[in-house]
Motif scaffolding. Structure first.
Motif, mmCIF file in Angstrom:
data_model
loop_
_atom_site.group_PDB
_atom_site.id
_atom_site.type_symbol
_atom_site.label_atom_id
_atom_site.label_comp_id
_atom_site.label_asym_id
_atom_site.label_seq_id
_atom_site.Cartn_x
_atom_site.Cartn_y
_atom_site.Cartn_z
ATOM 1 N N LEU A 10 0.819 -1.205 0.000
ATOM 2 C CA LEU A 10 0.000 0.000 0.000
ATOM 3 C C LEU A 10 0.861 1.268 0.000
ATOM 4 O O LEU A 10 0.588 2.209 -0.747
ATOM 5 N N ILE A 11 1.911 1.273 0.807
ATOM 6 C CA ILE A 11 2.825 2.420 0.842
ATOM 7 C C ILE A 11 3.482 2.610 -0.521
ATOM 8 O O ILE A 11 3.598 3.728 -1.017
ATOM 9 N N THR A 12 3.894 1.515 -1.143
ATOM 10 C CA THR A 12 4.530 1.601 -2.460
ATOM 11 C C THR A 12 3.575 2.185 -3.494
ATOM 12 O O THR A 12 3.962 3.081 -4.270
ATOM 13 N N ILE A 13 2.347 1.730 -3.487
ATOM 14 C CA ILE A 13 1.361 2.237 -4.452
ATOM 15 C C ILE A 13 1.091 3.720 -4.212
ATOM 16 O O ILE A 13 1.054 4.516 -5.159
ATOM 17 N N VAL A 14 0.924 4.112 -2.958
ATOM 18 C CA VAL A 14 0.653 5.516 -2.640
ATOM 19 C C VAL A 14 1.831 6.399 -3.052
ATOM 20 O O VAL A 14 1.639 7.486 -3.617
ATOM 21 N N VAL A 15 3.052 5.957 -2.803
ATOM 22 C CA VAL A 15 4.236 6.747 -3.163
ATOM 23 C C VAL A 15 4.368 6.869 -4.679
ATOM 24 O O VAL A 15 4.674 7.952 -5.193
ATOM 25 N N VAL A 16 4.109 5.790 -5.406
ATOM 26 C CA VAL A 16 4.191 5.843 -6.876
ATOM 27 C C VAL A 16 3.145 6.807 -7.429
ATOM 28 O O VAL A 16 3.444 7.634 -8.313
ATOM 29 N N ILE A 17 1.932 6.756 -6.908
ATOM 30 C CA ILE A 17 0.881 7.677 -7.359
ATOM 31 C C ILE A 17 1.257 9.112 -7.017
ATOM 32 O O ILE A 17 1.071 10.031 -7.834
ATOM 33 N N ALA A 18 1.807 9.334 -5.823
ATOM 34 C CA ALA A 18 2.201 10.689 -5.422
ATOM 35 C C ALA A 18 3.301 11.236 -6.323
ATOM 36 O O ALA A 18 3.263 12.409 -6.722
ATOM 37 N N TRP A 19 4.298 10.413 -6.676
ATOM 38 C CA TRP A 19 5.350 10.880 -7.584
ATOM 39 C C TRP A 19 4.789 11.159 -8.974
ATOM 40 O O TRP A 19 5.225 12.083 -9.658
ATOM 41 N N PHE A 22 3.112 14.492 -8.758
ATOM 42 C CA PHE A 22 4.152 15.525 -8.742
ATOM 43 C C PHE A 22 4.649 15.805 -10.151
ATOM 44 O O PHE A 22 4.734 16.954 -10.582
ATOM 45 N N LEU A 23 4.971 14.750 -10.877
ATOM 46 C CA LEU A 23 5.497 14.920 -12.226
ATOM 47 C C LEU A 23 4.468 15.592 -13.140
ATOM 48 O O LEU A 23 4.804 16.490 -13.926
ATOM 49 N N LEU A 24 3.220 15.205 -13.004
ATOM 50 C CA LEU A 24 2.161 15.811 -13.797
ATOM 51 C C LEU A 24 2.005 17.294 -13.461
ATOM 52 O O LEU A 24 1.905 18.134 -14.371
ATOM 53 N N ASP A 52 5.022 24.617 -6.007
ATOM 54 C CA ASP A 52 4.324 23.626 -5.186
ATOM 55 C C ASP A 52 4.781 22.204 -5.505
ATOM 56 O O ASP A 52 4.906 21.364 -4.610
ATOM 57 N N ALA A 53 5.060 21.941 -6.769
ATOM 58 C CA ALA A 53 5.526 20.611 -7.155
ATOM 59 C C ALA A 53 6.900 20.324 -6.575
ATOM 60 O O ALA A 53 7.181 19.198 -6.130
ATOM 61 N N VAL A 54 7.770 21.334 -6.546
ATOM 62 C CA VAL A 54 9.104 21.135 -5.961
ATOM 63 C C VAL A 54 8.994 20.870 -4.462
ATOM 64 O O VAL A 54 9.658 19.979 -3.927
ATOM 65 N N TRP A 55 8.144 21.635 -3.766
ATOM 66 C CA TRP A 55 7.939 21.377 -2.337
ATOM 67 C C TRP A 55 7.341 19.989 -2.109
ATOM 68 O O TRP A 55 7.718 19.278 -1.168
ATOM 69 N N ALA A 57 7.770 17.377 -3.993
ATOM 70 C CA ALA A 57 8.836 16.396 -4.217
ATOM 71 C C ALA A 57 9.751 16.301 -3.004
ATOM 72 O O ALA A 57 10.172 15.205 -2.615
ATOM 73 N N PHE A 58 10.053 17.442 -2.393
ATOM 74 C CA PHE A 58 10.893 17.425 -1.193
ATOM 75 C C PHE A 58 10.226 16.623 -0.076
ATOM 76 O O PHE A 58 10.844 15.746 0.526
ATOM 77 N N TRP A 59 8.950 16.913 0.179
ATOM 78 C CA TRP A 59 8.268 16.204 1.267
ATOM 79 C C TRP A 59 8.008 14.749 0.931
ATOM 80 O O TRP A 59 8.017 13.886 1.822
ATOM 81 N N LEU A 60 7.803 14.439 -0.348
ATOM 82 C CA LEU A 60 7.694 13.034 -0.735
ATOM 83 C C LEU A 60 8.998 12.285 -0.485
ATOM 84 O O LEU A 60 9.004 11.148 -0.009
ATOM 85 N N ALA A 61 10.108 12.921 -0.818
ATOM 86 C CA ALA A 61 11.415 12.296 -0.571
ATOM 87 C C ALA A 61 11.649 12.097 0.926
ATOM 88 O O ALA A 61 12.138 11.043 1.354
ATOM 89 N N MET A 62 11.289 13.111 1.729
ATOM 90 C CA MET A 62 11.459 12.978 3.180
ATOM 91 C C MET A 62 10.556 11.879 3.738
ATOM 92 O O MET A 62 10.989 11.051 4.544
ATOM 93 N N GLY A 63 9.307 11.854 3.308
ATOM 94 C CA GLY A 63 8.377 10.828 3.789
ATOM 95 C C GLY A 63 8.788 9.436 3.357
ATOM 96 O O GLY A 63 8.702 8.483 4.132
ATOM 97 N N THR A 64 9.254 9.306 2.126
ATOM 98 C CA THR A 64 9.719 8.003 1.643
ATOM 99 C C THR A 64 10.923 7.534 2.438
ATOM 100 O O THR A 64 11.041 6.349 2.775
#
Length: 88
Positions: A10-19, A22-24, A52-55, A57-64
């Motif tokens: 579930l974490i993997t799926i959520v992180v992939v969707i979040a990235w 972000f890219l979109l 907002d996308a850069v921020w 990405a930063f928080w996604l990287a920290m959370g991951t």
């Protein structure tokens, strides 16, 4: 399915969707910012999307990273304890 494996999946799926989101958002922000139109507000909106996308990405990287550390600690605690040494 094991609950631990389900949570990892579930974490993997959520992180992939979040990235992907972000890219979109980053792509849409650059597209809006680069439009050849004379409306400055629209171009600023694109800049806000990019910021907002850069921020995000930063928080996604920290959370991951935090999730990876937690997963590593829990998997190392899940291992069986070694046998105590015996005296011959």
């Amino acid at each position: 399915m094991d609950p631990v494996e389900f949570i990892r999946w579930l974490i993997t799926i959520v992180v992939v969707i979040a990235w992907f989101v972000f890219l979109l958002a980053w792509i849409v922000g650059w597209l809006i910012k680069g439009l050849p139109i004379p409306f400055l507000r629209v171009k600023k909106l694109g800049g806000r999307f990019i910021e907002d996308a850069v921020w995000a990405a930063f928080w996604l990287a920290m959370g991951t990273t935090v999730f990876a550390i937690i997963a590593y600690i829990t998997s190392s605690l899940q291992l069986p304890m070694p046998q105590p040494p015996s005296m011959p």
